[in-house]
Design an enzyme around this catalytic site. Structure first.
Site, mmCIF file in Angstrom:
data_model
loop_
_atom_site.group_PDB
_atom_site.id
_atom_site.type_symbol
_atom_site.label_atom_id
_atom_site.label_comp_id
_atom_site.label_asym_id
_atom_site.label_seq_id
_atom_site.Cartn_x
_atom_site.Cartn_y
_atom_site.Cartn_z
ATOM 1 N N GLN A 180 65.016 42.683 28.732
ATOM 2 C CA GLN A 180 63.821 42.760 29.557
ATOM 3 C C GLN A 180 63.859 44.003 30.432
ATOM 4 O O GLN A 180 62.877 44.737 30.540
ATOM 5 C CB GLN A 180 63.735 41.514 30.446
ATOM 6 N N HIS A 218 62.763 47.686 29.390
ATOM 7 C CA HIS A 218 61.366 48.050 29.140
ATOM 8 C C HIS A 218 60.885 49.094 30.111
ATOM 9 O O HIS A 218 60.157 50.019 29.751
ATOM 10 C CB HIS A 218 60.463 46.818 29.284
ATOM 11 N N GLU A 246 56.446 35.340 32.550
ATOM 12 C CA GLU A 246 55.882 35.708 31.254
ATOM 13 C C GLU A 246 56.726 35.091 30.133
ATOM 14 O O GLU A 246 56.211 34.475 29.211
ATOM 15 C CB GLU A 246 55.878 37.238 31.160
ATOM 16 N N HIS A 247 58.050 35.295 30.214
ATOM 17 C CA HIS A 247 58.983 34.748 29.227
ATOM 18 C C HIS A 247 59.964 33.822 29.932
ATOM 19 O O HIS A 247 60.566 34.215 30.935
ATOM 20 C CB HIS A 247 59.796 35.854 28.553
ATOM 21 N N ASP A 281 59.434 38.638 20.422
ATOM 22 C CA ASP A 281 58.781 39.940 20.571
ATOM 23 C C ASP A 281 58.340 40.505 19.228
ATOM 24 O O ASP A 281 57.393 41.288 19.155
ATOM 25 C CB ASP A 281 59.752 40.953 21.216
ATOM 26 N N HIS A 321 11.097 23.922 36.232
ATOM 27 C CA HIS A 321 12.057 23.178 35.410
ATOM 28 C C HIS A 321 11.514 21.779 35.117
ATOM 29 O O HIS A 321 11.496 21.334 33.965
ATOM 30 C CB HIS A 321 13.413 23.065 36.130
#
Lengths: 431, 431
Positions: B259, B262, B327-328, B361, B420
């Site tokens: 991770q 990145h 996220e993960h 991934d 209406h």
């Protein structure tokens, strides 16, 4: 006078493109003002919220009076006409029944390699519901936003509604009560959105904010997007009626005006292959306008944004309807279902002469929060899905990792992400 | 040195709140610059697009050379390693299989009153896929965005990718080819987003834009939101590992670093009830960093945003995981499934020691475009749903209108919307 277009005229494409591109809303540049308010509430919490409320709603509150009390809600419910409450209950029950069918299913499966895959849906923890004050305070909209949230399983549902000069619409409180809202605060504008997103000492923050509002509310929602989820940014409402010679001109005119009375920026469009019907509808609109309480708004909308589009045959209406991508699409033709199946872009379709949009606005059961301003090309009406999220699931054992690992390592290396490859290689004794 | 937190320390709540609130990304104020570019492309089309490309990518093109030709794509495919292409094909096939299961079902039912209700899903007509240039050009991301669009039924899928100094990553073109992209243009930045949203003489506009990009791309996407649909705004990536004493410290360290490599803004977090494991993982991280090509990035991420959180027992990890909303989420405990079931907020879960995130991934089949920066509290990973929209359906006959009409008329009148009510009353001879 509405725009009149004829599909068979030489300059149709050009005029239709100009019609589509016309802006119905002055995009007031309120972002700077909204940003100042949002930042102030984020920084100073209740103090900023109370000051903004005093300034914009002419209402002096302290932190302890921000929340609408159970007694006030009870009193509001008692103040409502029983017939109106019954109608709201019918609406609530039908909305709930319809939306229950939208509940998504979890998935879990094992693929041929033995990899376990799937996903799981969960409700968001808390949602904020913005409700406008004043004339645009619609109890039906409270139900349309609250009920899907409750069906999804949202346990904390917080409503904010401004009370200018201290006034609150009892029907809005009654609808909140029927819809399962758990907290109500008498605040509005960008300051209410900021309080929901950032939280204050009195108002705990929520995970997502939904509901319509004015330009400041819309700007504030854009600003807090990311910090919290938001629903669509609602624009002015619109209806497209497609009718053939069997259409009832009075009914169609009434439907066009039901849209037009919302807002001078609303839009009502008729596409037909019958010149006779087109003329009759235009006459009926003028006649009905004479006795309509909101005639000033409706006639402005019809004059400025209304349109009657002639086509040779109904097949020609299909690409036009897809380009217009109307929020509401009414089809009053000999075979409305067949035509509807061929139209891709619409927020909601109302089939046949006995389904005026107003039924869907209130008691049909489907949601009346729908994509406006051509956004039905890429988005959907509000639903249970807006209050849930999906977590994907992946599970490998040693065999599956051996089977898939080498390809993943190849891609990790090709992307220059060696630690990705290594996280697999270490497990496979390959690195 | 990563943050170390202990659930049992007196100031934990305060320190954990500060940890959650810490910003990992400088929010560069690029909105004004992005707005100028977007407006220019909206107004001047290709000319503005070509000028911006010359300026930012140092690449002089004319309108005829904007599009990447079939021959270029073919040449790119030939330039790729066969093993990498095979891995991409495996990924493509597995992504396709997984996402086919997401295809939503239409619904049509008749309620006890005889009202016909339901909804219909259709694919959006066209989608734009933004792909970053340079080092962040990931062929796997091309597949993760393109395949769900194709599965949804999007017929026109337009990729834009900047080619700074004329350079394009052959693997990105190969992935586009495998993923079913129908047009590729060598443009990027805010100008590419503007071209996709507003259209130019060369690039027809799309209905929705997806894919990650830098701050200018993100700002441009926010600006065109409403005109077209957009996906989420992606932030820096993150992983949360929950492990007990059975966890393998080397494997966990490798996953934390996968991770961290990145981006210096990426975040890797370990929650464990084992002080022994926590210490071993920290040691393993340091050891592995020594031989990692992207050690500079990974160690910055680990030092600045990494965290090791001690809990007394794994049950205490659940509310922390929900607050982090990673996220993960990797779970390496004796019974990972049981723990996962109790965690509400996560983009994706990876169960057990043999499921490193890197499998997901690339070749797991589930989508790697996932909600970052705590947005898993309210949003989901990319899916087939992002490329479809729902049209609701309502159909009454005369009997159903008679049954529901009066309640709708009551609500219309209560909301001050007489037109209406009238649209129903006219049909029922009630007005």
């Amino acid at each position: 006078m509405p725009v009149r277009l004829d599909r068979s005229s030489a300059d149709f494409d050009q005029r239709f493109a100009a019609f589509l591109a016309a802006k119905r809303e002055a995009s007031a540049d309120v972002e700077a003002a909204a940003r100042a308010i949002v930042d102030d509430v984020a920084r100073r919490g209740d103090a900023a919220l109370l000051e903004a409320t005093a300034k914009f709603d002419r209402l002096r509150l302290d932190a302890s009076s921000l929340r609408v009390s159970a007694a006030e809600i009870e009193a509001a419910v008692k103040a409502c006409e029983p017939a109106t409450l019954d109608a709201l209950k019918l609406a609530r029950d039908r909305i709930e029944t319809y939306h229950r069918r939208q509940l998504p299913k979890d998935e879990r499966f094992t693929d041929p390699l033995g990899v376990e895959l799937g996903w799981r849906y969960t409700a968001i923890e808390s949602a904020g519901l913005y409700v406008p004050g004043g004339t645009a305070a619609y109890p039906s909209s409270v139900l349309m936003n609250a009920v899907p949230a409750k069906v999804a399983g949202v346990s904390r549902l917080v409503m904010v509604v401004p009370s200018p000069d201290g006034k609150l619409n009892p029907l809005v409180l009654a609808a909140a009560d029927l819809g399962g809202v758990t907290e109500i605060y008498r605040v509005g504008g960008a300051q209410a959105v900021a309080a929901l997103a950032h939280g204050t000492a009195t108002i705990a923050p929520v995970a997502k904010i939904v509901g319509p509002g004015n330009a400041y509310v819309a700007a504030a929602k854009r600003l807090v997007f990311g910090k919290v989820g938001i629903d669509m940014i609602a624009g002015p409402s619109e209806v497209l009626v497609i009718a053939d010679d069997t259409g009832n001109a009075d009914w169609i005119a009434a439907d066009l005006l039901a849209q037009a009375e919302h807002d001078a920026s609303a839009q009502s469009i008729l596409i037909t292959d019958s010149a006779r019907l087109a003329a009759d509808v235009e006459k009926a609109v003028e006649a009905q306008l004479k006795t309509l309480p909101r005639a000033a708004i409706a006639s402005a909308s019809w004059a400025d944004f209304g349109a009657v589009i002639m086509v040779k045959n109904l097949t020609d209406a299909i690409p036009l309807a897809d380009a217009i991508a109307a929020e509401h699409l009414e089809i009053m033709t000999v075979d409305p279902d067949a035509l509807a199946t061929n139209i891709r872009n619409a927020g909601a379709v109302f089939l046949g002469p006995h389904t005026p949009e107003a039924i869907g606005d209130y008691v049909g059961g489907s949601n009346h929060v729908l994509p406006t301003a051509r956004s039905a090309r890429f988005s959907s009406g509000l639903s249970v899905h807006d209050f849930m999220k999906r977590t994907s699931i992946l599970k490998c054992g040693p065999d599956q990792l051996r089977a898939l690992g080498p390809a993943a390592m190849t891609l990790g290396k090709a992307e220059g992400l060696d630690a990705h490859s290594r996280s697999i290689g270490l497990r496979l004794n390959l690195s």
